[in-house]
Write a protein that holds these residues in place. Structure first.
Motif, PDB file in Angstrom:
ATOM      1  N   SER A  89       0.911  -1.144   0.094  1.00  0.00           N
ATOM      2  CA  SER A  89      -0.049  -0.536   0.263  1.00  0.00           C
ATOM      3  C   SER A  89       0.419   1.306   0.375  1.00  0.00           C
ATOM      4  N   VAL A  90      -0.109   2.305  -0.480  1.00  0.00           N
ATOM      5  CA  VAL A  90       0.589   3.398  -0.317  1.00  0.00           C
ATOM      6  C   VAL A  90       1.715   3.404   1.453  1.00  0.00           C
ATOM      7  N   LEU A  91       0.912   3.364   1.998  1.00  0.00           N
ATOM      8  CA  LEU A  91       1.484   3.302   3.697  1.00  0.00           C
ATOM      9  C   LEU A  91       2.666   3.161   3.364  1.00  0.00           C
ATOM     10  N   GLU A  92       2.733   1.994   3.819  1.00  0.00           N
ATOM     11  CA  GLU A  92       3.824   0.141   3.053  1.00  0.00           C
ATOM     12  C   GLU A  92       4.930   0.902   2.574  1.00  0.00           C
ATOM     13  N   ASN A  93       4.583   1.507   1.208  1.00  0.00           N
ATOM     14  CA  ASN A  93       5.684   2.050   0.755  1.00  0.00           C
ATOM     15  C   ASN A  93       6.603   3.361   1.347  1.00  0.00           C
ATOM     16  N   VAL A  94       5.605   4.113   2.400  1.00  0.00           N
ATOM     17  CA  VAL A  94       6.436   5.620   2.733  1.00  0.00           C
ATOM     18  C   VAL A  94       7.249   5.053   4.473  1.00  0.00           C
ATOM     19  N   ALA A  95       6.248   3.451   4.818  1.00  0.00           N
ATOM     20  CA  ALA A  95       6.712   3.000   5.842  1.00  0.00           C
ATOM     21  C   ALA A  95       8.497   1.998   5.527  1.00  0.00           C
ATOM     22  N   PHE A  96       8.553   2.071   4.368  1.00  0.00           N
ATOM     23  CA  PHE A  96       9.535   1.259   4.092  1.00  0.00           C
ATOM     24  C   PHE A  96      11.349   1.534   5.047  1.00  0.00           C
ATOM     25  N   GLY A  97      11.083   2.905   4.373  1.00  0.00           N
ATOM     26  CA  GLY A  97      12.737   3.636   5.019  1.00  0.00           C
ATOM     27  C   GLY A  97      12.628   3.347   5.989  1.00  0.00           C
ATOM     28  N   PRO A  98      12.111   3.046   7.012  1.00  0.00           N
ATOM     29  CA  PRO A  98      11.874   3.317   8.657  1.00  0.00           C
ATOM     30  C   PRO A  98      12.293   2.034   8.817  1.00  0.00           C
ATOM     31  N   ARG A  99      11.447   1.517   7.945  1.00  0.00           N
ATOM     32  CA  ARG A  99      11.418  -0.589   8.690  1.00  0.00           C
ATOM     33  C   ARG A  99      12.643  -0.763   8.544  1.00  0.00           C
ATOM     34  N   CYS A 100      13.513  -0.598   7.466  1.00  0.00           N
ATOM     35  CA  CYS A 100      14.794  -1.462   7.055  1.00  0.00           C
ATOM     36  C   CYS A 100      15.971  -0.321   8.257  1.00  0.00           C
ATOM     37  N   ALA A 101      15.350   0.619   8.822  1.00  0.00           N
ATOM     38  CA  ALA A 101      16.231   1.591  10.120  1.00  0.00           C
ATOM     39  C   ALA A 101      16.149   0.427  10.861  1.00  0.00           C
ATOM     40  N   SER A 106       4.264   0.177  14.580  1.00  0.00           N
ATOM     41  CA  SER A 106       3.708   0.989  14.848  1.00  0.00           C
ATOM     42  C   SER A 106       4.635   2.528  14.824  1.00  0.00           C
ATOM     43  N   ALA A 107       5.708   2.716  14.897  1.00  0.00           N
ATOM     44  CA  ALA A 107       6.849   4.141  14.791  1.00  0.00           C
ATOM     45  C   ALA A 107       6.734   4.141  12.970  1.00  0.00           C
ATOM     46  N   ALA A 108       7.121   3.356  12.304  1.00  0.00           N
ATOM     47  CA  ALA A 108       6.620   3.356  10.627  1.00  0.00           C
ATOM     48  C   ALA A 108       6.442   4.247  10.455  1.00  0.00           C
ATOM     49  N   ARG A 109       4.798   3.859  10.841  1.00  0.00           N
ATOM     50  CA  ARG A 109       3.404   3.762  10.147  1.00  0.00           C
ATOM     51  C   ARG A 109       3.342   4.758  10.388  1.00  0.00           C
ATOM     52  N   LYS A 110       3.477   5.255  11.513  1.00  0.00           N
ATOM     53  CA  LYS A 110       3.044   7.098  12.614  1.00  0.00           C
ATOM     54  C   LYS A 110       3.807   8.166  11.365  1.00  0.00           C
ATOM     55  N   GLU A 111       5.410   7.198  11.732  1.00  0.00           N
ATOM     56  CA  GLU A 111       6.019   8.326  10.751  1.00  0.00           C
ATOM     57  C   GLU A 111       5.733   8.851   8.974  1.00  0.00           C
ATOM     58  N   ALA A 112       4.819   7.098   8.337  1.00  0.00           N
ATOM     59  CA  ALA A 112       4.413   7.126   6.970  1.00  0.00           C
ATOM     60  C   ALA A 112       3.067   8.050   6.918  1.00  0.00           C
ATOM     61  N   HIS A 113       2.892   8.079   8.159  1.00  0.00           N
ATOM     62  CA  HIS A 113       1.227   9.160   7.544  1.00  0.00           C
ATOM     63  C   HIS A 113       1.752  10.969   8.030  1.00  0.00           C
ATOM     64  N   ARG A 114       2.959  10.760   8.867  1.00  0.00           N
ATOM     65  CA  ARG A 114       3.656  12.282   8.790  1.00  0.00           C
ATOM     66  C   ARG A 114       3.720  12.771   7.160  1.00  0.00           C
ATOM     67  N   TRP A 115       4.751  11.998   6.789  1.00  0.00           N
ATOM     68  CA  TRP A 115       5.171  12.594   6.010  1.00  0.00           C
ATOM     69  C   TRP A 115       4.127  12.303   4.233  1.00  0.00           C
ATOM     70  N   LEU A 116       3.218  11.998   4.489  1.00  0.00           N
ATOM     71  CA  LEU A 116       1.840  11.454   3.561  1.00  0.00           C
ATOM     72  C   LEU A 116       1.499  12.781   3.848  1.00  0.00           C
ATOM     73  N   ARG A 117       1.334  13.195   4.928  1.00  0.00           N
ATOM     74  CA  ARG A 117      -0.031  15.431   5.266  1.00  0.00           C
ATOM     75  C   ARG A 117       1.410  15.457   4.586  1.00  0.00           C
ATOM     76  N   GLU A 118       2.781  15.970   4.691  1.00  0.00           N
ATOM     77  CA  GLU A 118       3.126  16.672   4.186  1.00  0.00           C
ATOM     78  C   GLU A 118       3.330  17.239   2.808  1.00  0.00           C
ATOM     79  N   VAL A 119       2.914  15.850   1.864  1.00  0.00           N
ATOM     80  CA  VAL A 119       2.980  15.734   0.466  1.00  0.00           C
ATOM     81  C   VAL A 119       1.224  15.589  -0.042  1.00  0.00           C
TER      82      VAL A 119
END
Length: 345
Positions: A89-101, A106-119
Motif C-alpha cells: 500500500s502507499v502507507l507501507e511504501n512510505v514506511a519501508f525506509g524507517p522499517r529498514c532502519a 507502529s512507529a514507522a507507520r506513524k512517520e509514514a502518515h506524517r510524511w504523507l500529510r507533508e506531501v
C-alpha cells in the motif's frame, strides 16, 4: 549537512569537483551525456570512480580503499518514475525506509502518515500504486524518500514524466518540503531551477562549466549551454495584484485568471520572441513598455537577438536594419501582458 565531492571516471571522460552547503539545493543542468547521471550514480553508490573522494557531513562516502555501500550513505535517490513497490500500500511504501532502519512497525507507520500529510497525500494511504495518477505517485515517492531521513536527497528530473497540468502542483510541494534540506536536482527546466534551487551547476563534457547563484546564472549565463537554456527573459521581484514589481520599481503586468497575492516573492518569464523593439515609446495595446539600452546584437540567419543587459528581444534581421539598431542605442522593449507568466518563488 555539507558535501565535498571529487570524482574521476576516465572511461566516461568525467572529472568533477564541487561542494554543497548545509541546507542548500543545487540544480544540476547540462546537455544529454554531459555527466549528470554519472554524478548522481557516484554519489548514490551505484558507480565507483577511478579516483576521488566524497564526504557527507563528515562521513566518508568513498576514498582510496574506502567505499560505503549505498544503503549506509544516508542518501536517497528519487528517479523520474516513482518506482513504488506494487505489492505494498502507499502507507507501507512510505514506511519501508524507517522499517529498514529498524524502526518498529507502529512507529514507522506513524512517520509514514506524517510524511504523507507533508506531501498532501494523506488520503492515499491505503491505496495501491496501480491506482495512482502520475502526480499522486510522484508525491508518494517523495514522501518515501524523505521518510528515510536522508542527509542528502538526489532528484533525477522528478517532474519530467508528469503531465504539464500536474507538474506545477508537484513543483510547489517540492519547494515546500525541500526548504532547509540539502538536495541536488537534475533538471532541464529553467522553471525548476528558478523555483527550487539556490544554485545552478552546469555540467558539459564531464566538467563543470558554470556554477553560481540561480538568478545570476540564468540572467547572465557564461557557458553556451546556459545561454541556450536561459533563452527566456527573467525578471524577479514581488507580486502586485496584476503582475510584478522589480526592486528597481519596474512594473510588469501579466494576464491572470485571478488576482495574485500581493507582496510575494516571484519571477516573471517571457520569451524574447514576444518582445517588440521600438525607437519611440509605443502607444496602444502593449501594457509593458521598458526603456532599455542595447548592449549587444547577435544575428542568426534571418533573425537578430537584441540584448539590453539581462533582457533580450528576438526580431527579424530586416526589422533590426530598418530600426538602425546599434550597441548603445536607447530603445523601448514592449511585451503584451498575455505573454508574461508569473511564478511564485
Amino acid at each position: 549537512m555539507s558535501l565535498d565531492f571529487t570524482a574521476r571516471v576516465p572511461a566516461r571522460d568525467f572529472d568533477v569537483r564541487f561542494s554543497l552547503a548545509t541546507g542548500e539545493t543545487i540544480a544540476l543542468m547540462g546537455p544529454n551525456g554531459a555527466g549528470k547521471s554519472t554524478l548522481l550514480s557516484v554519489l548514490a553508490g551505484l558507480l565507483r570512480p577511478d579516483c576521488g573522494s566524497a564526504t557527507l557531513d563528515g562521513k566518508t562516502l568513498y576514498d582510496d580503499g574506502e567505499w560505503l555501500a549505498p544503503h549506509t550513505r544516508g542518501i536517497a535517490l528519487l528517479a523520474q518514475d516513482a518506482l513504488l513497490f506494487p505489492h505494498l500500500s502507499v502507507l507501507e511504501n512510505v514506511a519501508f525506509g524507517p522499517r529498514c532502519a529498524g524502526v518498529p512497525r507502529s512507529a514507522a507507520r506513524k512517520e509514514a502518515h506524517r510524511w504523507l500529510r507533508e506531501v498532501d497525500a494523506a488520503d492515499l494511504a491505503h491505496r495501491r500504486p496501480v491506482s495512482l495518477s502520475g502526480g499522486q505517485a510522484q508525491r508518494v515517492a517523495v514522501a518515501r524518500a524523505l521518510a528515510a531521513e536522508p542527509a542528502l536527497l538526489l532528484l533525477d528530473e522528478p517532474l519530467a514524466a508528469l503531465d504539464i497540468s500536474v507538474a506545477p502542483m508537484v513543483r510547489r510541494m517540492l519547494r515546500r518540503v525541500l526548504e532547509g534540506r540539502s538536495a541536488i536536482i537534475v533538471t532541464h527546466d529553467i522553471v525548476d531551477a528558478l523555483l527550487l534551487a539556490d544554485r545552478v551547476v552546469i555540467v558539459d563534457g564531464g566538467r563543470i562549466v558554470e556554477d553560481g547563484p540561480t538568478r545570476l546564472v540564468l540572467e547572465r549565463p557564461r557557458s553556451s549551454f546556459a545561454a541556450g537554456l536561459a533563452g527566456v527573459n527573467l525578471m524577479t521581484g514581488t507580486t502586485t495584484r496584476d503582475g510584478l514589481r522589480t526592486p528597481g520599481g519596474v512594473q510588469l503586468a501579466a494576464l491572470r485568471d485571478r488576482d495574485l497575492p500581493a507582496g510575494e516573492e516571484a519571477a516573471a518569464v517571457f520569451s524574447p520572441r514576444a518582445v517588440a523593439v521600438h525607437r519611440l515609446r509605443p502607444t496602444g495595446s502593449p501594457r509593458n513598455v521598458l526603456a532599455v539600452t542595447i548592449t549587444d546584437l547577435e544575428q542568426h540567419g534571418g533573425r537578430t537577438t537584441v540584448r539590453a543587459d539581462h533582457l533580450s528581444a528576438e526580431i527579424t534581421t530586416a526589422s533590426a536594419a530598418e530600426l538602425d539598431l546599434l550597441p548603445g542605442a536607447e530603445v523601448y522593449f514592449s511585451v503584451k501582458s498575455a505573454e508574461v507568466e508569473i511564478y511564485l518563488r
